[in-house]
Design an enzyme around this catalytic site. Structure first.
Site, PDB file in Angstrom:
ATOM      1  N   CYS A   2       0.881  -1.172   0.000  1.00  0.00           N
ATOM      2  CA  CYS A   2       0.000   0.000   0.000  1.00  0.00           C
ATOM      3  C   CYS A   2       0.915   1.218   0.000  1.00  0.00           C
ATOM      4  O   CYS A   2       1.542   1.522   1.009  1.00  0.00           O
ATOM      5  CB  CYS A   2      -0.904   0.001   1.227  1.00  0.00           C
ATOM      6  SG  CYS A   2      -1.952   1.471   1.367  1.00  0.00           S
ATOM      7  N   GLU A 129      -3.714   1.146  -6.135  1.00  0.00           N
ATOM      8  CA  GLU A 129      -2.814   0.048  -6.450  1.00  0.00           C
ATOM      9  C   GLU A 129      -2.662  -0.040  -7.958  1.00  0.00           C
ATOM     10  O   GLU A 129      -3.569   0.352  -8.699  1.00  0.00           O
ATOM     11  CB  GLU A 129      -3.349  -1.269  -5.880  1.00  0.00           C
ATOM     12  CG  GLU A 129      -2.334  -2.395  -5.868  1.00  0.00           C
ATOM     13  CD  GLU A 129      -1.042  -2.014  -5.171  1.00  0.00           C
ATOM     14  OE1 GLU A 129      -0.098  -1.571  -5.876  1.00  0.00           O
ATOM     15  OE2 GLU A 129      -0.977  -2.135  -3.936  1.00  0.00           O
TER      16      GLU A 129
END
Length: 363
Positions: A2, A129
């Site tokens: 992340c 992402e």
């Protein structure tokens, strides 16, 4: 992993969105730790080293507070261990923005704060992402599905002349629920019906410069194997805490010991997503364009897919005047020019984008 998030709510909105129930079932609205609301800046594109809103037990700052009482703090993304000896935190030679759940008890940087109960919940609209497509990477915005639509009371004409007469723990709503938030001080805060913030498990630590100075609170996002619906994008994802009970158990280090809390760190198939423009690839870009859904067949027009419909509804009904300006060096004209040149918004999202750069209304 992340490596990029978004959190666009104003400080008072974050507080209302983080309302919780304590052990006794009473609903509470966490206050900001003294001065921390000013350290937090709403952003469409947060990267490591930035300050983010983090929910923690108040006991970490006040030993006399109930361990299940929560407080909001602004913490720097990228954990600096308390034992770090350098005078400059930027001299850390390895990345601590994420820590793998499988190794959390093997690495001293994470093991020490975990065993001390220094668990936190990182709040965000969602995270970005990237999926590798041949030689390119396609970004996606990933977030909780929104079960409830925005309150119908969130209209500009109902936001005028609303004043506050309550304590610091009760904030007047400019996003709806007016009848609840204008209740007497003795009543519990209304449950938040706006955008459901993503709740990611993390650990934090407090570092003080060896020569003395202000303490720096920092955190790391814990990651797990990606859920089935996200595996096509990336093989890792943040450890998501799904629901108030999981959030309470992760933060309540008095009742839930570390080894039991670790069991909450599971891959959960509870998130949804939509593709966004490569505009977000540059961490210096900080405007609503980062969140805009795109049609991968053309990468030019906005496409209101099923997964992004609730987000667009939320954005279109939000109060642009309520939101703080993102932390950016660009002028309003430069941001507008770039947004128009890259994509053409459609529908309700267009209305929100037109007002996204308005300055917050002063009272």
């Amino acid at each position: 992993m992340c490596g990029r998030t978004a959190c666009t709510l104003a400080p008072d909105e974050v507080s209302r969105a983080c309302s919780y129930r304590n052990r006794g079932g009473q609903r509470r609205q966490p206050r900001w730790r003294d001065g921390d609301a000013d350290k937090y800046r709403p952003s469409y594109n947060k990267s490591p080293q930035s300050m983010s809103p983090v929910l923690v037990s108040q006991r970490h700052f006040d030993k006399t507070a109930p361990v299940d009482e929560c407080v909001l703090a602004s913490m720097r993304w990228g954990l600096i261990p308390a034992w770090f000896k350098e005078s400059d935190p930027s001299k850390m030679q390895y990345s601590t923005s994420n820590c793998r759940s499988e190794n959390i008890l093997e690495k001293k940087s994470y093991k020490d704060p975990l065993l001390k109960g220094q668990r936190c919940v990182i709040m965000a609209d969602g995270f970005y992402e990237w999926r590798r497509v041949e030689k390119e990477k396609q970004p996606f915005f990933i977030y909780f599905p929104q079960k409830n639509g925005p309150s119908q009371e969130r209209k500009e004409d109902q936001q005028q002349d609303v004043t506050t007469s309550s304590t610091c723990n009760t904030v007047v709503s400019e996003k709806g629920e007016i009848s609840h938030d204008l209740a007497e001080e003795s009543e519990a805060p209304a449950e938040w019906t706006g955008w459901r913030l993503l709740t990611m498990a993390g650990v934090f630590d407090c570092w003080t410069p060896p020569g003395g100075g202000e303490a720096l609170y920092t955190y790391s996002v814990i990651t797990v194997n990606a859920s089935p619906n996200l595996q096509s994008i990336h093989d890792r994802m943040p450890a998501v805490l799904d629901g108030e009970d999981e959030v309470r158990r992760w933060l309540d280090f008095g009742e839930v010991k570390s080894l039991d809390a670790i069991k909450l760190l599971q891959s959960k198939d509870v998130l949804t997503f939509h593709p966004v423009s490569s505009f977000v690839n540059n961490s210096r870009n900080n405007s609503p364009e980062c969140l805009q859904p795109v049609d991968l067949s053309s990468k030019k027009e906005i496409k209101a897919t099923a997964s992004s419909k609730m987000m667009m509804s939320w954005l279109s009904s939000g109060s642009p005047a309520k939101r703080k300006e993102p932390d950016t060096n660009e002028t309003k004209g430069e941001q507008d020019s770039k947004a128009k040149s890259r994509c053409k918004p459609a529908g309700g999202l267009q209305l929100w984008l037109q007002g996204a750069n308005k300055k917050p209304r002063t009272k």
